[in-house]
Design a protein around this motif. Structure first.
Motif, PDB file in Angstrom:
ATOM      1  N   THR A   1      -7.900  29.954  -0.854  1.00 46.50           N
ATOM      2  CA  THR A   1      -8.573  28.751  -1.358  1.00 46.50           C
ATOM      3  C   THR A   1      -9.844  28.429  -0.575  1.00 46.50           C
ATOM      4  N   ARG A   2     -10.190  29.270   0.380  1.00 45.93           N
ATOM      5  CA  ARG A   2     -11.384  29.030   1.195  1.00 45.93           C
ATOM      6  C   ARG A   2     -12.500  30.020   0.888  1.00 45.93           C
ATOM      7  N   LEU A   3     -12.119  31.260   0.614  1.00 44.40           N
ATOM      8  CA  LEU A   3     -13.083  32.300   0.295  1.00 44.40           C
ATOM      9  C   LEU A   3     -12.692  32.933  -1.039  1.00 44.40           C
TER      10      LEU A   3
ATOM     11  N   ASN B   1     -13.345  27.503  12.319  1.00 48.46           N
ATOM     12  CA  ASN B   1     -12.644  27.673  11.053  1.00 48.46           C
ATOM     13  C   ASN B   1     -13.107  28.899  10.275  1.00 48.46           C
ATOM     14  N   GLU B   2     -13.860  29.769  10.893  1.00 48.19           N
ATOM     15  CA  GLU B   2     -14.365  30.949  10.208  1.00 48.19           C
ATOM     16  C   GLU B   2     -13.349  32.080  10.306  1.00 48.19           C
TER      17      GLU B   2
ATOM     18  N   TRP C   1      -6.255  31.846   3.183  1.00 50.77           N
ATOM     19  CA  TRP C   1      -7.691  31.918   2.948  1.00 50.77           C
ATOM     20  C   TRP C   1      -8.057  32.081   1.476  1.00 50.77           C
TER      21      TRP C   1
ATOM     22  N   ASP D   1     -20.409  35.405  -1.953  1.00 51.68           N
ATOM     23  CA  ASP D   1     -18.949  35.390  -1.912  1.00 51.68           C
ATOM     24  C   ASP D   1     -18.376  35.937  -3.221  1.00 51.68           C
TER      25      ASP D   1
ATOM     26  N   TYR E   1     -16.122  27.512   6.455  1.00 54.85           N
ATOM     27  CA  TYR E   1     -15.296  28.695   6.233  1.00 54.85           C
ATOM     28  C   TYR E   1     -16.144  29.912   5.876  1.00 54.85           C
ATOM     29  N   ARG E   2     -17.254  29.695   5.173  1.00 54.87           N
ATOM     30  CA  ARG E   2     -18.082  30.796   4.728  1.00 54.87           C
ATOM     31  C   ARG E   2     -19.129  31.184   5.758  1.00 54.87           C
TER      32      ARG E   2
ATOM     33  N   ALA F   1     -16.272  22.584   2.818  1.00 51.92           N
ATOM     34  CA  ALA F   1     -15.670  23.868   3.204  1.00 51.92           C
ATOM     35  C   ALA F   1     -16.714  24.900   3.604  1.00 51.92           C
ATOM     36  N   SER F   2     -17.922  24.446   3.886  1.00 48.90           N
ATOM     37  CA  SER F   2     -19.002  25.379   4.220  1.00 48.90           C
ATOM     38  C   SER F   2     -18.749  26.117   5.527  1.00 48.90           C
TER      39      SER F   2
ATOM     40  N   GLY G   1     -13.481  26.587  -2.011  1.00 51.40           N
ATOM     41  CA  GLY G   1     -14.304  27.047  -0.896  1.00 51.40           C
ATOM     42  C   GLY G   1     -15.785  26.854  -1.099  1.00 51.40           C
TER      43      GLY G   1
END
Length: 332
Positions: free
Chosen positions: A75-77, A5-6, A73, A240, A231-232, A228-229, A223
């Motif tokens: 809402t993720r980063l 998921n990255e 992305w 971030d 993703y980062r 959601a960790s 995020g």
């Protein structure tokens, strides 16, 4: 190896979210431009390059921002969310303005009502030099330093409000720079080039503020949640946020050069049009046209009877000064 998921390079091409509210907004904007353009084109009052600008940097960029990887992305980063904000307030309005929407609507309807509305008291107040740039700068700062941005992430209606807000504010900056008649009379092409340079300085301020802020500006960003960790990856929330400021700064500075080039091209076109008008006025004033063979400096030279007498006297004096011919036979 990156996590499943990255974010990685292929994500910028493969991660899309069709069928969202962004798709509907892109369709509305596209139909709202293409339909008048077709009608204006039939009347000979629209250029093909305008449609190309719209489809590439207007509707195309809007679709990539609201339906593509940027939306997925955002809402993720946090730095991708900042990238989305920067695209909506700077890049996409520039692409839409280069498509000359005001000229297209006038060419399709034959009416200048839209230009009169934009040139009204409210329109001129919002698009007044430096006012629009400050308004855009403050809008971006409000997104990150108030609950406005968080509310837009938590609610779809607020997300739509934020998107429209950023597009309109960005339009008030770039539209008058490319259509000089929406600015005061003193804001000529040279002044518009200066305004474009100053606008780039204003756009850099939100990115610097976000990048140098120590505390988390949006602690409830989706995020940043533990779930959601992935993703980062190894990126912390504070890092971030610093990348978010860098994204704002990078987009602001990168869009400044194309905007400056577009304003400079409009300057050259205005000079060429001014030169053609000046030539036409001289031709009308001195009668220099296709059927005229007498040069304008002769046509414009004043002729008076006194001047003719002076010329005759001068010619007589000149003949009197000529010595007699020595070979002639003297009269007896």
């Amino acid at each position: 190896m990156p996590a499943v998921n990255e974010l990685h390079a292929s994500s910028w091409l493969t991660d899309w979210r069709p069928g969202s509210w962004g798709t509907l907004l892109v369709a509305v904007v596209t139909i709202g431009y293409v339909a008048p353009w077709i009608r204006a084109r039939r009347r000979g009052r629209a250029d093909v390059s305008w449609l190309a600008w719209f489809l590439t940097f207007g509707a195309g960029a809007l679709a990539y921002t609201l339906c593509g990887p940027v939306e997925v992305w955002s809402t993720r980063l946090m730095w991708v969310f900042a990238l989305q904000v920067a695209l909506l307030v700077a890049v996409i309005p520039t692409g839409l303005a280069l498509a000359r929407p005001v000229d297209v609507i006038e060419g399709a309807t034959g009416s200048t009502a839209l230009r009169r509305v934009l040139g009204g008291h409210l329109g001129r107040a919002l698009m007044y030099p430096f006012v629009s740039s400050i308004l855009a700068m403050v809008s971006v700062i409000v997104v990150f330093f108030t609950p406005y941005g968080q509310a837009a992430l938590d609610s779809t209606p607020m997300r739509i409000v934020l998107t429209v807000h950023l597009l309109v504010v960005g339009g008030t900056v770039v539209l008058p720079l490319l259509a000089g008649d929406l600015l005061p009379a003193w804001a000529g092409p040279g002044v518009r080039v200066l305004l474009a340079c100053v606008d780039g300085l204003f756009d850099a301020i939100p990115g610097i503020l976000v990048m140098t802020h120590h505390d988390l500006l949006m602690p409830h960003f989706p995020g940043f949640a533990a779930s959601a960790s992935t993703y980062r990856g190894d990126m912390s929330a504070s890092l971030d946020q610093k990348f978010a400021g860098g994204a704002l700064l990078a987009v602001a500075e990168s869009v400044g050069l194309p905007l400056l080039a577009a304003v400079f091209i409009e300057w050259m076109r205005a000079d060429r049009a001014s030169a053609l008008r000046a030539d036409a006025e001289l031709d009308a004033q001195y009668g220099d046209g296709p059927g005229t063979t007498t040069p304008w400096w002769i046509t414009a030279a004043p002729t008076t009877s006194e001047g003719s007498a002076d010329a005759t006297l001068t010619a007589s004096e000149g003949l009197a000064d000529v010595p007699p011919d020595r070979t002639s036979t003297p009269s007896r």
